[in-house]
Design a protein around this motif. Structure first.
Motif, mmCIF file in Angstrom:
data_model
loop_
_atom_site.group_PDB
_atom_site.id
_atom_site.type_symbol
_atom_site.label_atom_id
_atom_site.label_comp_id
_atom_site.label_asym_id
_atom_site.label_seq_id
_atom_site.Cartn_x
_atom_site.Cartn_y
_atom_site.Cartn_z
ATOM 1 N N ASP A 155 0.596 -7.057 3.174
ATOM 2 C CA ASP A 155 -0.666 -7.178 3.538
ATOM 3 C C ASP A 155 -1.510 -6.866 2.196
ATOM 4 N N SER A 156 -1.208 -7.497 1.183
ATOM 5 C CA SER A 156 -1.905 -7.335 -0.140
ATOM 6 C C SER A 156 -2.929 -8.468 -0.249
ATOM 7 N N GLY A 157 -3.367 -8.600 -1.628
ATOM 8 C CA GLY A 157 -4.284 -9.790 -1.947
ATOM 9 C C GLY A 157 -5.748 -8.962 -1.866
ATOM 10 N N TRP A 158 -6.654 -9.795 -1.115
ATOM 11 C CA TRP A 158 -7.881 -9.337 -0.680
ATOM 12 C C TRP A 158 -8.868 -9.582 -1.757
ATOM 13 N N TYR A 159 -9.209 -10.615 -2.111
ATOM 14 C CA TYR A 159 -10.395 -10.942 -2.964
ATOM 15 C C TYR A 159 -11.708 -10.862 -1.802
ATOM 16 N N ASP A 160 -12.591 -10.196 -2.214
ATOM 17 C CA ASP A 160 -13.449 -9.617 -1.675
ATOM 18 C C ASP A 160 -15.001 -10.546 -2.072
ATOM 19 N N PRO A 161 -15.533 -11.514 -1.597
ATOM 20 C CA PRO A 161 -16.767 -12.287 -2.106
ATOM 21 C C PRO A 161 -17.725 -11.185 -2.289
ATOM 22 N N TRP A 201 0.639 -1.254 0.018
ATOM 23 C CA TRP A 201 -0.086 -0.068 0.170
ATOM 24 C C TRP A 201 0.876 1.395 -0.193
ATOM 25 N N GLU A 202 1.904 1.301 0.692
ATOM 26 C CA GLU A 202 2.853 2.262 0.792
ATOM 27 C C GLU A 202 4.227 1.911 0.898
ATOM 28 N N LYS A 258 -17.916 -8.346 -3.603
ATOM 29 C CA LYS A 258 -17.648 -7.324 -4.481
ATOM 30 C C LYS A 258 -17.791 -8.201 -6.119
ATOM 31 N N GLU A 259 -18.426 -7.696 -6.975
ATOM 32 C CA GLU A 259 -18.265 -8.189 -8.264
ATOM 33 C C GLU A 259 -16.873 -7.972 -9.048
ATOM 34 N N ASP A 260 -16.666 -6.610 -8.807
ATOM 35 C CA ASP A 260 -15.100 -6.312 -9.578
ATOM 36 C C ASP A 260 -14.365 -6.400 -8.465
ATOM 37 N N GLN A 261 -13.110 -7.075 -8.639
ATOM 38 C CA GLN A 261 -12.020 -7.220 -7.734
ATOM 39 C C GLN A 261 -10.982 -6.474 -7.883
ATOM 40 N N ALA A 262 -10.331 -6.029 -6.978
ATOM 41 C CA ALA A 262 -9.093 -4.984 -6.857
ATOM 42 C C ALA A 262 -7.730 -5.334 -6.147
ATOM 43 N N ILE A 263 -7.759 -6.708 -6.518
ATOM 44 C CA ILE A 263 -6.492 -7.300 -5.867
ATOM 45 C C ILE A 263 -5.181 -6.691 -6.053
ATOM 46 N N LYS A 264 -4.371 -6.403 -5.020
ATOM 47 C CA LYS A 264 -3.201 -5.883 -4.946
ATOM 48 C C LYS A 264 -2.090 -6.909 -5.101
ATOM 49 N N PRO A 265 -0.939 -6.986 -5.973
ATOM 50 C CA PRO A 265 0.013 -7.973 -5.922
ATOM 51 C C PRO A 265 1.055 -8.024 -4.804
ATOM 52 N N PHE A 266 1.499 -9.336 -4.834
ATOM 53 C CA PHE A 266 2.586 -9.489 -3.661
ATOM 54 C C PHE A 266 4.196 -9.292 -4.238
ATOM 55 N N THR A 267 4.091 -8.299 -4.944
ATOM 56 C CA THR A 267 5.477 -8.304 -5.373
ATOM 57 C C THR A 267 6.312 -7.080 -5.236
#
Length: 337
Positions: free
Chosen positions: A280-286, A254-255, A288-297
């Motif tokens: 603290d990334s990822g976060w598939y949210d069931p 995130w920062e 929500k229809e449109d996901q905004a997953i943050k990468p782990f890189t």
């Protein structure tokens, strides 16, 4: 002669007994596939999320989650980790907030990444994710439930937790419920050796938790101060590190700038060996229809290049990404002396 043989036999049996006891006490790591010996040469992501459902403990319905859809969405983010040889992925999603050990098992089988899940309960956000039964139970009752998950498996599976995840609302005076969560975590550690990772934020909520651990005979070395990047006074890192606490800077997805400054502070002050880093990334949210997953890189693509430009050695980077997390998540009793 016969007496000598008897004595030698007794000594031999005692040595075997001591040897077995010693083996049992060796630190181990528990992931969703099972328990194995600790090594400090693997790459870790020590605080991430695959799925998080914020609907609340009273409304959450894990049976409605579509595993195929979730896996299709998150697998590309795991594929990216192959370039960085990531071995361990700590899924910090607690029960009643989206913990789904069958989903984690399916993903680890597909990717080969060792995923670690947890036991415990999450009290932050005014107990929104605490089920009603927990309000009525004692710390001893909760600990018994969490110990049972470690000894017998989660949700009628053979999958066992590799750490305890709790959280508290950030305050220098913990609520009765949150005191109960911390005490339950302490009692669970004393029985299992599982490390306690607590969503805390700044240090205001840290000290009362460590006080409860001490009162129950648990060392701060068993405790991960989660979201410690929220702390504004870096001197509190020195105090926590001196006590043996693990300091988790886990918002790198995130920062970045704040984390770089704090990691440089840790190096200058000789406490790099108490620091954990993750996205603290990822976060598939069931929900929500449109996901905004943050990468782990970000660690590999952004943080490490910047730290290298600041003079960090490969050994120092290895300390952050391999040595420290392997020690922090090792299962062993850490009692006060």
């Amino acid at each position: 002669m016969e007496n000598i043989l008897k004595i030698n036999s007794i000594i031999f049996l005692l040595l075997i007994g001591c040897g077995c006891s010693s083996l049992e006490k060796r630190p181990v790591i528990q992931d969703v596939k099972g328990e194995h010996k600790l090594t400090s040469d693997k790459i870790w992501l020590s605080h991430e999320h695959i799925l998080v459902d914020f609907i609340g403990a009273d409304s959450i319905q894990p049976d409605t989650w579509n595993h195929d859809s979730i896996i299709k969405e998150v697998i590309p983010y795991f594929e990216e980790l192959k370039d960085f040889n990531v071995n361990y992925f700590v899924d910090a999603t607690p029960n009643y907030l989206g913990r789904d050990v069958i989903l984690l098992e399916k993903i680890t089988k597909k990717t080969g990444v060792r995923i670690i899940t947890n036991t415990g309960l999450y009290g932050a956000r005014n107990n929104e994710f605490i089920p009603q039964y927990a309000h009525e139970m004692t710390a001893e009752d909760l600990a018994e439930m969490w110990i049972n998950e470690y000894e017998n498996g989660i949700d009628k599976t053979s999958i066992k937790p590799g750490f305890i995840k709790i959280s508290v609302d950030n305050s220098d005076t913990l609520s009765t419920m949150h005191q109960k969560l911390v005490k339950a975590a302490a009692l669970t550690h004393l029985k299992t050796g599982l490390t306690i990772a607590s969503h805390t934020g700044n240090s205001k909520g840290l000290w009362p938790q460590l006080k409860i651990l001490k009162e129950n005979g648990v060392s701060p070395e068993s405790f991960i101060w989660v979201h410690a990047q929220a702390e504004d006074n870096n001197d509190n890192y020195l105090k926590a590190a001196e006590m043996g606490c693990w300091i988790s800077l886990d918002g790198i997805g995130w920062e970045l700038e704040k984390h770089i400054e704090k990691i440089l502070f840790a190096k200058r002050n000789g406490i790099l060996n108490r620091i954990l880093i993750s996205h603290d990334s990822g976060w598939y949210d069931p929900q929500k229809e449109d996901q905004a997953i943050k990468p782990f890189t970000n660690i590999f693509k952004k943080l490490f290049p910047e730290l290298k430009s600041q003079g960090f050695t490969d050994d120092e980077l290895r300390l952050l990404i391999s040595v420290n997390p392997s020690k922090a998540f090792s299962i062993e009793m850490r009692n006060t002396h």
